[in-house]
Design an enzyme around this catalytic site. Structure first.
Site, short mmCIF file in Angstrom:
data_model
loop_
_atom_site.label_atom_id
_atom_site.label_comp_id
_atom_site.label_asym_id
_atom_site.label_seq_id
_atom_site.Cartn_x
_atom_site.Cartn_y
_atom_site.Cartn_z
CE LYS A 123 -4.05 -2.62 1.70
NZ LYS A 123 -4.47 -2.74 3.06
CD GLN A 163 -3.52 -4.37 6.59
OE1 GLN A 163 -3.59 -3.16 5.93
NE2 GLN A 163 -3.89 -5.51 6.17
CG ASP A 187 -10.39 -0.06 5.13
OD1 ASP A 187 -9.51 -0.82 3.74
OD2 ASP A 187 -9.71 -0.88 5.65
N1 GUN Z 1 -6.71 -6.92 5.74
C1 GUN Z 1 -7.53 -7.83 4.91
N2 GUN Z 1 -7.61 -7.30 3.87
C2 GUN Z 1 -7.77 -5.62 4.53
C3 GUN Z 1 -7.86 -3.97 3.88
O1 GUN Z 1 -9.11 -4.36 3.07
N3 GUN Z 1 -8.16 -3.41 4.85
C4 GUN Z 1 -7.84 -3.59 6.42
N4 GUN Z 1 -7.85 -2.73 6.61
N5 GUN Z 1 -7.14 -4.50 6.27
C5 GUN Z 1 -7.66 -5.81 5.98
#
Ligand code: GUN
Length: 277
Positions: free
Chosen positions: A49, A93, A116
């Protein structure tokens, strides 16, 4: 012949457009990512990311905590980030270490910075048929991919396997809003194979092999594989194997790149939205 829904190709197109847009912005968005614990996959995702953000000209900071971090430490940090005008998007995350109340932490994020779309506010908006500030990244990516290939959703029978807050529940809701007839399946569903037989679209987000050669599918079936896991031999696998639908979003190369493309889109959307407040 199965047509592959190519998430990498669409991600690259989205990045190109975003880069052009971002290059013209005098001030750039800043994404703050909280990474707590020692989950090795999470670390890889977060690095990815950060790398993508940098490539596009989005500022990013990663705040790391050891596995024994307290819930309050993370909450206090999020409150600080909420108050900081330079920070325009916040992501926690997942998974968080087990002793931490995930929803309590996520709900500390200001809905306007919730990149998110996972806070109760944004999820509630989605589930009441209103617009959240942004849509959750993986479901948004799935719909962008289906739209890119002109796959019709309205009136289709969509079968969603998995009921997580990250993928299963929001994608079911978003497909419903696009007028699909949605069946939600999960680990207690009986006769999954019978349900899959009637599906026009299958979205599988389980993390183990649940769709394969044993399944009978409709001729024009579209399968979106969201699951990703490593088997005992360390090989990356998806939920879907040894089956040839009309369209397949594969693992790897399908939804994964689209999730990150959506994250970057959401980061820019929140920035532009907050700027005009
Ligand atoms: N863990 C796995 N996929 C994601 C996601 O799309 N967002 C977040 N915050 N954690 C994750």
């Amino acid at each position: 012949m199965t047509k592959i829904l190519d998430g990498k190709n669409l991600r690259d197109k989205i990045f190109e457009n975003l880069k052009t847009k971002l290059d013209k912005m005098p001030i750039k968005p800043t994404l703050a990512v909280i990474l707590a614990g020692d989950d090795s996959s999470s670390r890889i995702y977060v690095n990815n990311k950060k790398k993508c953000a940098e490539k596009l000209g989005i500022n990013s900071i990663v705040i790391e905590y050891p596995v024994n971090v307290t819930e309050q430490e993370i909450i206090t940090k999020i409150q600080e980030l909420n108050e900081d005008d330079k920070i325009t998007a916040i992501l926690v995350q997942l998974p968080l270490p087990k002793h931490i109340d995930k929803l309590k932490v996520i709900d500390t994020i200001s809905p306007k910075k919730d990149v998110d779309g996972l806070t109760t506010y944004n999820a509630g908006k989605l589930f009441s048929g209103e617009k959240p500030y942004v849509y959750p990244c993986t479901p948004k990516g799935i719909l962008l991919l289906l739209d890119e290939y002109n796959i019709e959703i309205e009136g289709k029978h969509a079968v969603v396997i998995g009921r997580s807050n990250l993928v299963g529940k929001p994608i079911a809701q978003m497909l419903l809003q696009r007028n699909a007839t949605v069946t939600m399946c999960h680990s207690h569903t009986k006769n999954l194979a019978d349900i899959i037989k009637t599906a026009d679209i299958v979205v599988s987000a389980v993390g183990k092999n649940v769709v394969g050669e044993k399944n009978i599918i409709k001729n024009n079936c579209v399968i979106v594989d969201v699951g990703i896991f490593r088997d005992e031999a360390g090989k990356v696998r998806g939920d879907v194997e040894n089956i040839s639908p009309a369209y397949l979003s594969p693992v790897p190369g399908g939804v994964g790149p689209m999730t990150i493309a959506s994250l970057m889109l959401n980061t820019v959307e929140l920035f532009l939205f907050n700027k005009t407040l």
